[in-house]
Design a protein around this motif. Structure first.
Motif, short mmCIF file in Angstrom:
data_model
loop_
_atom_site.label_atom_id
_atom_site.label_comp_id
_atom_site.label_asym_id
_atom_site.label_seq_id
_atom_site.Cartn_x
_atom_site.Cartn_y
_atom_site.Cartn_z
N ILE A 94 0.85 -1.19 0.00
CA ILE A 94 0.00 0.00 0.00
C ILE A 94 0.89 1.24 0.00
N LEU A 95 0.58 2.13 -0.92
CA LEU A 95 1.33 3.38 -1.06
C LEU A 95 0.39 4.55 -0.89
N CYS A 96 0.78 5.49 -0.08
CA CYS A 96 0.04 6.74 0.07
C CYS A 96 0.70 7.75 -0.85
N THR A 97 -0.05 8.22 -1.84
CA THR A 97 0.54 9.02 -2.90
C THR A 97 -0.49 9.96 -3.52
N ASP A 98 0.00 10.93 -4.26
CA ASP A 98 -0.92 11.74 -5.05
C ASP A 98 -0.85 11.37 -6.53
N CYS A 131 -2.20 0.79 12.67
CA CYS A 131 -0.88 1.39 12.42
C CYS A 131 -0.80 2.05 11.05
N VAL A 132 -1.88 2.73 10.68
CA VAL A 132 -1.91 3.44 9.39
C VAL A 132 -1.36 4.85 9.62
N PRO A 133 -0.28 5.22 8.92
CA PRO A 133 0.23 6.58 9.06
C PRO A 133 -0.79 7.60 8.55
N PRO A 134 -0.61 8.87 8.93
CA PRO A 134 -1.51 9.91 8.42
C PRO A 134 -1.48 9.98 6.89
#
Length: 147
Positions: A94-98, A131-134
């Motif tokens: 999982i990647l948090c990205t724009d 444990c999901v980062p912001p």
């Protein structure tokens, strides 16, 4: 790789919900090549070390806030003699990205990863993990998936 005691503590503190693991928590000292995308291992999927190197590079990109490993339900703590051993089974990255999914597919080279591609996760899907980062404004969570 995350220690069994730390993993157990994370589960206990989060009502048994699996944590999203950092790249180091999943990949460091992990020698079980079939611990992620086992159906593609030995059929073209790169080694864990190669995947880890790629993901560390992706994590440093300015349009990526963080990268984590989501675990499969087969992850478990077992007794190994008198000790506990953690059997980690990765499900997706999982990647948090724009970035949009197409751009991310090219950046991570899904074909090289023998991945089925990238999907966007809904907020409800993210909330199943602990444990999901912001997640910064205007960012979303995309998942590299197999099978």
């Amino acid at each position: 790789m995350i220690a069994p005691a730390k993993f157990k503590k994370m589960l206990d503190e989060n009502d048994g919900r699996f944590p999203l693991l950092t790249l180091d928590e999943f990949f460091k000292d992990n020698t079980e090549e079939d611990s992620i995308a086992p159906n593609q291992w030995e059929y073209g999927r790169p080694t864990l070390a190669e995947i880890w190197n790629l993901l560390r590079e992706i994590e440093q990109m300015p349009d990526v806030a963080w990268v984590r490993v989501a675990l499969h339900d087969d992850t478990e703590i077992v007794r190994d003699g008198g000790d506990e051993a953690l059997i980690l089974v990765g499900d997706s990255i999982i990647l948090c990205t724009d970035m949009d999914s197409g751009r991310l597919e090219k950046a991570v080279d899904c074909e090289w990863l023998c991945s089925d591609g990238v999907i966007e996760l809904k907020q409800a899907q993210i909330e199943t993990f602990s444990c999901v980062p912001p997640i910064p404004d205007n960012f979303k969570c995309l998942a590299i998936v197999w099978d």
